[in-house]
Each structure stands twice: as structure tokens, then as C-alpha cells.
Design an enzyme around this catalytic site. Structure first.
Site, mmCIF file in Angstrom:
data_model
loop_
_atom_site.group_PDB
_atom_site.id
_atom_site.type_symbol
_atom_site.label_atom_id
_atom_site.label_comp_id
_atom_site.label_asym_id
_atom_site.label_seq_id
_atom_site.Cartn_x
_atom_site.Cartn_y
_atom_site.Cartn_z
ATOM 1 N N LYS A 80 113.521 -1.042 113.390
ATOM 2 C CA LYS A 80 114.180 -0.829 112.100
ATOM 3 C C LYS A 80 114.462 0.649 111.852
ATOM 4 O O LYS A 80 115.561 1.017 111.432
ATOM 5 C CB LYS A 80 113.308 -1.419 110.967
ATOM 6 C CG LYS A 80 113.179 -2.943 111.017
ATOM 7 C CD LYS A 80 112.380 -3.496 109.864
ATOM 8 C CE LYS A 80 110.897 -3.339 110.040
ATOM 9 N NZ LYS A 80 110.335 -4.183 111.120
ATOM 10 N N THR A 81 113.488 1.499 112.120
ATOM 11 C CA THR A 81 113.693 2.946 111.937
ATOM 12 C C THR A 81 114.728 3.476 112.921
ATOM 13 O O THR A 81 115.599 4.277 112.564
ATOM 14 C CB THR A 81 112.365 3.705 112.123
ATOM 15 O OG1 THR A 81 111.383 3.166 111.237
ATOM 16 C CG2 THR A 81 112.543 5.187 111.825
ATOM 17 N N THR A 174 108.207 -5.380 106.383
ATOM 18 C CA THR A 174 107.709 -6.518 107.150
ATOM 19 C C THR A 174 107.505 -7.726 106.248
ATOM 20 O O THR A 174 107.193 -8.811 106.734
ATOM 21 C CB THR A 174 106.363 -6.160 107.825
ATOM 22 O OG1 THR A 174 105.434 -5.737 106.824
ATOM 23 C CG2 THR A 174 106.556 -5.041 108.842
ATOM 24 N N ARG A 233 108.435 -1.678 120.677
ATOM 25 C CA ARG A 233 107.408 -0.651 120.495
ATOM 26 C C ARG A 233 106.236 -0.885 121.437
ATOM 27 O O ARG A 233 105.701 0.051 122.039
ATOM 28 C CB ARG A 233 106.916 -0.644 119.046
ATOM 29 C CG ARG A 233 105.850 0.439 118.777
ATOM 30 C CD ARG A 233 105.360 0.361 117.348
ATOM 31 N NE ARG A 233 106.433 0.665 116.397
ATOM 32 C CZ ARG A 233 106.375 0.393 115.102
ATOM 33 N NH1 ARG A 233 105.301 -0.196 114.599
ATOM 34 N NH2 ARG A 233 107.386 0.701 114.306
#
Length: 352
Positions: A80-81, A174, A233
Site C-alpha cells: 500500500k505504501t 488493514t 514484504r
């Protein structure tokens, strides 16, 4: 006593707001950002979302307007970032990054809004954790690009509307359901990020390995991808750890065998479950007859934070069908019991 006009009050307020130095994270300062893709071309996965965003960005450019406010939701670690940074790059604007817990006081959010330049992107992580005051400040800023400020006391109180530069707010969460309705409704674009396929994760791993100068075979990349829980990640973290093993213990490129042996040493099994995941499942099976049991009870028994279990462990276990949420608590599925080597009976089978 000198009388101050409303215009002078307005100018004083603006100057004070601009002077506030908010805490923000610049996008390119951390080591992790070295492996973040900067364009849609290099951003792997989320194909449908990328195509939708490309159209929205192109439309905004043609209209010469900021992009609509966006809300991204989904499990942690899905990008998302990173996606917010890609959008900023594609829009040719700067991005300022902060998180909701850092915006405790009104001056925090006001300072950031007043420091923005026209067209810039403000990214707020964990936006579901914004306090009520910060939310109410955001409402007029998102809708009308203004801040409602008050001056004076008692009967002389006046409300001034202070303009802020037109900007795009990108929120990440989230827990989309934890957002208040009024805040959620002010986002023009809302998307859920999906877990990655093994093939997509293998591409992520190969790209990260090339950036970190780690040699890896395609089969080695797939071996790590299969144990990465559908999450970039985690895949990026594992490639670093397996790279360490390959360099120090094997003095070789990462092959399928080396990847599997390294991940076994790290206690990450073939389904990507780590020791915490297995302990959680075994606890429910052995101590609570497979459930249901409340998350707070599970957290206390494991010595873990309940929010960590909900945000880190549960999404993948739910996605894998290993646990089920019920009104009375969490249950372990027969599939999980078989995977961990426990016997299931007919009564348990009918519960799922």
C-alpha cells in the site's frame, strides 16, 4: 487597544499554521525504499488495480486536477505504501508520509495540511486509528480544501475558513470496517489489495535479488515464493535471510535445495507457517478442543499482543482456510488439523 481586523486575524492564523513543523517521513530516506518500485512498469502484482489507477491518473492529468482521494485496504505487507509512492511518481508530485498514531493533536494534522503544496499527496498509514478530532479536521479539507478555524471567546467567537492547497489524500488500513462512515465516504477511489500468487512473488524475489546483488535461480525464487504467505514484504525479508545462508554456509547462488534448507532452519514450513502460527493452531487444538476461543484468550496464552495476532497471523491463516472466525471466537479447521498431524473425527468435520 488596537483593533485587529478579520483579515489580519486570518493572515495571522495562516502564518502560525505554516510555521508548525509536522512530523512527516520523506519517501526516500529509509533503506527499504531502495527496493521499492517507483513506476507501474516495475510494480509487480495487483494488475486490475494498476489498470484502474492508470486511467484515473491520466484523467486527472488531462483535467489538470489533483487525483481523487484514495483508500487502500487489505492485509499488511501487500504494497500500500509502495503504491502510494508510485502514484506520486506517475502524477509528478511530491508525497508526504505519516501515520494516524502520529497525529494525536489538532496542530499535527493542521500543520501537515498547511505545509502541503498544490497537487501533493498526503499518505496516512493506519488511517483507521485517527482520533475523532483529526477526522473532523479532515472532513472540510478533503471536500472543500479548507480548514474551519475559530477566533475569539464567548460571544465574540468567529469561524474562519482557511484555504489549504488542493491535495490528494491516500489512506491505508488493514481494517476498512474500523473507519467511520463519514470518513470512508469522502474517498473517491476505494480498493482492496489482494494476496499475491506464487508466480508474482517469484518475480518480486528475482527483482529484489538483482537489486541486492544476490544470485538466485528461478527454482530458488519459486521455493521462497511458496513460503512467503502471498505477501511481498515477507518475500523481500526472506530473500535477504536466505541470501545470508547461501553466502556464508553454502558459498553459492540460491538454488531450490538451498532455499528449502535455509527456510527449514528458519522454521518456516512449506505452507509459509512460522513458529507463532503453528503455536497458535496447536494451542486452539490442544487446549480448547479446536475452538471456538476468543482472540484475547489466545493472545494471553501465547504471550502475544492480540492486535499483532489479528494483523499479522490471522489474515493468512484465514486465507489458507486453517482457522475460521465465528461469533464465539476462533476455530481450527479440519484441514489445519490434518496438516499438523492431528486426527479429525466426523463431528469436527460437520462444523465446517
Amino acid at each position: 487597544m488596537a483593533i485587529i481586523s478579520d483579515d489580519e486575524k486570518f493572515n495571522n492564523i495562516q502564518q502560525k499554521l505554516v510555521d508548525i513543523k509536522p512530523e512527516i517521513n520523506e519517501f526516500d530516506k529509509s533503506f527499504e525504499n531502495n527496493i521499492r518500485p517507483k513506476t507501474f512498469e516495475n510494480y509487480i502484482g495487483q494488475s486490475n488495480l494498476k489498470e484502474t489507477l492508470k486511467i484515473s491518473i491520466e484523467a486527472a492529468k488531462k483535467r489538470e486536477l489533483p487525483l481523487d482521494h484514495l483508500l487502500f485496504y487489505g492485509p499488511p505487507g501487500l504494497g500500500k505504501t509502495t503504491l502510494a509512492g508510485v502514484i506520486a511518481q506517475e502524477m509528478n508530485v511530491d508525497i508526504k508520509i505519516t501515520s494516524a498514531p502520529a497525529l494525536e493533536r489538532p496542530r499535527d494534522i493542521i500543520g501537515i495540511l498547511m505545509s502541503l503544496k498544490g497537487g501533493e499527496i498526503l499518505f496516512i498509514d493506519e488511517i483507521h486509528r485517527l482520533n475523532k478530532i483529526a477526522e473532523e479536521i479532515l472532513y472540510p479539507a478533503m471536500e472543500d480544501f479548507t480548514l474551519d478555524m475559530t477566533t475569539g471567546k464567548g460571544q465574540s467567537v468567529k469561524t474562519l475558513r482557511v484555504p489549504v492547497p488542493k491535495f490528494t489524500l491516500i489512506g491505508a488500513t488493514t481494517k476498512a470496517g474500523a473507519l467511520s462512515g463519514p470518513l470512508r465516504d469522502r474517498f473517491g477511489i476505494i480498493h482492496r489489495l489482494e494476496f499475491y500468487t506464487t508466480e508474482e512473488l517469484a518475480k518480486v524475489i528475482e527483482r529484489t535479488a538483482s537489486i541486492l546483488n544476490i544470485e538466485i535461480t528461478k527454482k530458488g525464487a519459486f521455493a521462497i515464493a511458496r513460503r512467503s504467505r502471498g505477501t511481498p514484504r515477507i518475500a523481500n525479508r526472506l530473500i535477504k535471510r536466505v541470501g545470508d545462508f547461501a553466502l556464508v554456509k553454502y558459498n553459492s547462488e540460491i538454488t531450490e535445495n538451498i532455499a528449502n534448507e535455509s527456510l527449514n532452519i528458519l522454521k518456516i514450513d512449506e505452507m509459509g507457517l512460522d513458529s507463532t502460527d503453528r503455536s497458535l493452531l496447536k494451542l486452539i487444538i490442544e487446549k480448547f478442543d479446536g475452538g471456538p476461543v476468543g482472540i484475547e484468550t489466545i493472545a494471553a496464552a501465547l504471550g502475544e499482543d492480540s492486535r499483532t495476532l489479528e494483523d499479522v497471523s490471522e489474515p493468512y491463516l484465514l486465507q489458507s482456510g486453517f482457522i475460521q472466525r465465528t461469533p464465539r471466537g476462533r476455530k481450527v479447521s479440519p484441514e489445519a488439523m490434518r496438516y499438523l498431524g492431528y486426527k479429525t473425527n466426523s463431528a469436527q468435520q460437520t462444523l465446517f
